[in-house]
Design an enzyme around this catalytic site. Sequence first.
Site, mmCIF file in Angstrom:
data_model
loop_
_atom_site.group_PDB
_atom_site.id
_atom_site.type_symbol
_atom_site.label_atom_id
_atom_site.label_comp_id
_atom_site.label_asym_id
_atom_site.label_seq_id
_atom_site.Cartn_x
_atom_site.Cartn_y
_atom_site.Cartn_z
ATOM 1 N N ARG A 40 0.821 -1.192 -0.250
ATOM 2 C CA ARG A 40 -0.010 0.057 -0.078
ATOM 3 C C ARG A 40 0.961 1.286 -0.126
ATOM 4 O O ARG A 40 0.405 2.219 -0.459
ATOM 5 C CB ARG A 40 -1.011 0.085 1.311
ATOM 6 C CG ARG A 40 -2.184 -1.104 1.045
ATOM 7 C CD ARG A 40 -2.914 -1.071 2.183
ATOM 8 N NE ARG A 40 -4.199 -1.916 1.797
ATOM 9 C CZ ARG A 40 -4.752 -2.401 2.868
ATOM 10 N NH1 ARG A 40 -4.676 -1.992 4.072
ATOM 11 N NH2 ARG A 40 -6.053 -3.233 2.614
ATOM 12 N N GLY A 343 -7.592 -9.454 -1.086
ATOM 13 C CA GLY A 343 -6.072 -9.736 -0.836
ATOM 14 C C GLY A 343 -5.527 -11.265 -1.210
ATOM 15 O O GLY A 343 -4.572 -11.204 -1.436
ATOM 16 N N GLY A 366 -13.209 -3.972 0.086
ATOM 17 C CA GLY A 366 -14.668 -3.729 0.179
ATOM 18 C C GLY A 366 -14.992 -2.832 -0.572
ATOM 19 O O GLY A 366 -16.332 -2.861 -1.300
#
Length: 387
Positions: A40, A343, A366
């Site tokens: 990330r 993931g 999500g």
Amino acid sequence: MSSKSALRSVADLRLAGRRVFLRADLNVPLANGAVADDSRIRASIETLDFVRRAGGRVVLASHLGRPKAAPDPKYSLAPVAKYMRLPLAPDCVGPEVEAAVSRLRDGEALLLENLRFHAGEEKNDPAFVQKLARLCDVYVNDAFGTAHRAHASTEGLARVVPESGAGFLLTREVEALSKVRDSPEHPYLCILGGAKVSDKLAVLESLAARADAVAIGGAMAYTFLLARGEPVGKSRVEPELVETAKRLLAGRTELLLPVDHVVAANPDDTAGARTVERIPDGAMALDIGPRSRAAIETRVAKARTVFWNGPLGFFEKPPFDAGTRAVAEMLARSTGYTVVGGGDSLAAVQAAGVADRIRHLSTGGGASLEFLEGAALPGVEALRVRN
């Protein structure tokens, strides 16, 4: 402004000499006080570097974990600041933070402490929004993974800062997922896996309305096989969703279910793993078998668009990861428009060494699923109305 209006890009904003609040998704896993997976962080670098090169004064912000609306050393962004070689503010709001921001020079960046140390972040409290607004002249959201939450830093701030825009990561996510949702080239194949039908029901119904076929794997497949009257042994099922599964099976879109299975007594029984076509009473299905993989591969080879979310088996433990890895390799060979999210799916793509051969890797989790369901994401819509 229509929800279909274009997003203004960070590249279109005047940045030089201005304080730019950059909302990123730096919610990374930590181990022994250090960053354990920098995916990330790496995803956020393009926008961060762009703003710095343009002479913006970056006020970088994120949440990490689920602190209980109070400072907690376990959820401090200090390890992230150290990894990124950025100074860390003592908080995310307040006079001390405002003073630190005022000292920034063109091209410099400061990381704020965890936004969720304050209850006002998740509550989208107007007073907290105003405190954040005092830190910036321009707002940029590049945290697509949190765009489905109407929080102060993702939705509220975008509506009060005079100028706002989308970072490069968020823009790519919206463009790729819009293509899959609204204008896919056909044949269009969706591959859905994971543990629960209930977790994916809304997106499954949405995709089934658009796709030519949906391949279902993982534990969720066995609720569908039970609905079709097939033996499932000790496989995980959701009996309360059998009627829903029957309705989906009767729909116009073809649902591809496993035709053979890798079974064992339980996930720890790796030595007892074997491939069967009918699941015995005492066995649990833990992966799709070779015939099932071949059936999916045939569809992938013909598809012009492929969307994949969720593992096809108990991915965490070999040999039950073979189906998931095989699908990653199939998509890498595809000549169609391929999008992978979730993931475990992303992990499989990385493990197979084929990430650079997938057209779009969605980091949204999500948020990606809600977008594909057709939901309006507050963090995205707030940017649209600012244009």
